[in-house]
Design a protein around this motif. Structure first.
Motif, PDB file in Angstrom:
ATOM      1  N   ILE A 175       0.718  -0.953  -0.071  1.00 34.38           N
ATOM      2  CA  ILE A 175       0.509   0.128  -0.273  1.00 34.38           C
ATOM      3  C   ILE A 175       1.061   1.668   0.254  1.00 34.38           C
ATOM      4  O   ILE A 175       0.573   2.306  -0.568  1.00 34.38           O
ATOM      5  N   GLU A 176       2.112   1.484   0.441  1.00 32.36           N
ATOM      6  CA  GLU A 176       3.174   2.580   0.150  1.00 32.36           C
ATOM      7  C   GLU A 176       3.509   2.755  -0.595  1.00 32.36           C
ATOM      8  O   GLU A 176       3.904   4.051  -0.822  1.00 32.36           O
ATOM      9  N   ARG A 177       3.650   1.124  -0.902  1.00 25.95           N
ATOM     10  CA  ARG A 177       4.433   1.727  -2.570  1.00 25.95           C
ATOM     11  C   ARG A 177       4.022   2.436  -3.332  1.00 25.95           C
ATOM     12  O   ARG A 177       4.005   3.272  -4.575  1.00 25.95           O
ATOM     13  N   ARG A 178       2.228   1.767  -3.702  1.00 25.19           N
ATOM     14  CA  ARG A 178       1.427   2.447  -4.345  1.00 25.19           C
ATOM     15  C   ARG A 178       1.187   3.620  -4.663  1.00 25.19           C
ATOM     16  O   ARG A 178       1.058   4.812  -5.041  1.00 25.19           O
ATOM     17  N   GLY A 179       0.969   3.821  -3.013  1.00 25.09           N
ATOM     18  CA  GLY A 179       0.660   5.784  -2.775  1.00 25.09           C
ATOM     19  C   GLY A 179       1.946   6.380  -2.776  1.00 25.09           C
ATOM     20  O   GLY A 179       1.731   7.521  -3.657  1.00 25.09           O
ATOM     21  N   LEU A 180       3.390   5.716  -2.515  1.00 29.57           N
ATOM     22  CA  LEU A 180       4.552   6.849  -2.837  1.00 29.57           C
ATOM     23  C   LEU A 180       4.271   6.886  -4.267  1.00 29.57           C
ATOM     24  O   LEU A 180       5.311   8.142  -4.516  1.00 29.57           O
ATOM     25  N   ALA A 202      12.087   8.865   6.436  1.00 30.53           N
ATOM     26  CA  ALA A 202      12.185   9.446   4.956  1.00 30.53           C
ATOM     27  C   ALA A 202      13.242   8.435   4.594  1.00 30.53           C
ATOM     28  O   ALA A 202      13.092   8.109   2.921  1.00 30.53           O
ATOM     29  N   ASP A 203      14.222   7.869   5.375  1.00 29.07           N
ATOM     30  CA  ASP A 203      15.447   7.272   4.405  1.00 29.07           C
ATOM     31  C   ASP A 203      14.945   6.185   4.494  1.00 29.07           C
ATOM     32  O   ASP A 203      15.311   5.453   3.418  1.00 29.07           O
ATOM     33  N   CYS A 204      13.631   5.456   5.423  1.00 22.28           N
ATOM     34  CA  CYS A 204      13.770   3.915   5.143  1.00 22.28           C
ATOM     35  C   CYS A 204      12.712   3.691   3.582  1.00 22.28           C
ATOM     36  O   CYS A 204      12.639   3.302   3.022  1.00 22.28           O
ATOM     37  N   ALA A 205      11.783   5.251   2.787  1.00 20.92           N
ATOM     38  CA  ALA A 205      11.478   4.874   2.151  1.00 20.92           C
ATOM     39  C   ALA A 205      12.508   5.081   0.853  1.00 20.92           C
ATOM     40  O   ALA A 205      11.605   4.599   0.038  1.00 20.92           O
ATOM     41  N   CYS A 206      13.474   5.605   0.981  1.00 19.11           N
ATOM     42  CA  CYS A 206      13.766   6.408   0.178  1.00 19.11           C
ATOM     43  C   CYS A 206      14.841   4.829  -0.352  1.00 19.11           C
ATOM     44  O   CYS A 206      15.200   4.409  -1.097  1.00 19.11           O
TER      45      CYS A 206
END
Length: 246
Positions: free
Chosen positions: A18-23, A37-41
């Motif tokens: 879900i997070e990947r799709r939203g990002l 932020a670092d984790c998402a990157c």
């Protein structure tokens, strides 16, 4: 057990999708801590701006009373959380299993208050039968409930995101004892405006010190509130958000 671990892993994978799709669908990605932020990157290759969750003037600061800054004589410890969120349940269990009895040996008249909504029957059952533990449940006014405590705790052992409870504690003028996870992403300094301990006995010792040492309590309470005033007021953060939205 293995079933619980498997269930948690599946839940994590579902959340990651879900997070990947939203990002990827968003024009701007906002994280509440540099660690997020670092984790998402690293996980998705997405750069995020960091906008912390702040403490509301309306909900907290405008409702503080002068007496909330005075020394609390009652030997009360408080944990605030939404218990439909599993990290709060994990943290509560860790505290009850590993810390509470040690605090009681040092401060026999201590009272541990469990405040918040969600999974009330399960949380109430966890608290029942444990000496000096009071399940409060959902309250109308969290500011008043926090003010009734002398010491607040954030014994989180799992989870991510900003730890709003620590800032709420500090805004009301209550010092906190936290695990490393419980304060991750926040600019508090260990042994100055917060105690950060991952060892249960050391965690308990810090709680007891704040319950018994009036000078230590006052100094740490004042410094903790200063952290919130400096870093977690909405006005400058809203200006930063407006800069990205315009």
């Amino acid at each position: 057990n293995s079933i619980q671990r498997s269930t948690r892993l599946l839940r994590l994978l579902h959340s990651a999708r879900i997070e990947r799709r939203g990002l990827y669908d968003a024009d701007i990605s906002i994280a509440v801590t540099p660690e997020d932020a670092d984790c998402a990157c690293r996980a998705f290759g997405i750069q995020s701006i960091v906008i912390p969750t702040c403490v509301s003037d309306f909900a907290v600061f405008s409702r503080l009373r002068p007496e909330y800054s005075s020394l609390v004589k009652r030997k009360t410890v408080l944990f605030l959380g939404f218990y439909g969120h599993y990290p709060n349940v994990d943290g509560l269990k860790w505290y009850l299993d590993n810390v509470h009895a040690v605090v009681r040996k040092k401060v026999p008249d201590v009272e541990f208050l469990v405040v918040g909504s969600g999974a009330n029957d399960m949380i109430k059952a966890l608290c029942e039968g444990t000496p000096n533990v009071k399940f409060v449940g959902q309250v109308e006014d969290i500011v008043e409930s926090i003010a009734e405590a002398r010491v607040c705790v954030a014994p989180l052992v799992s989870g991510a995101g900003i730890r709003g409870k620590v800032n709420q504690y500090s805004a009301v003028g209550r010092p906190t004892v936290s695990t490393s996870i419980g304060v991750c992403g926040l600019p508090y300094k260990n042994n100055e405006d917060i105690f950060i301990r991952d060892n249960p006995d050391e965690f308990a010792d810090c709680v007891a010190r704040l319950l018994l040492d009036d000078k230590l309590w006052q100094n740490m309470a004042n410094r903790a509130r200063s952290v919130v005033r400096t870093h977690f007021m909405w006005e400058p953060v809203v200006r930063e958000l407006e800069r990205h939205y315009v």
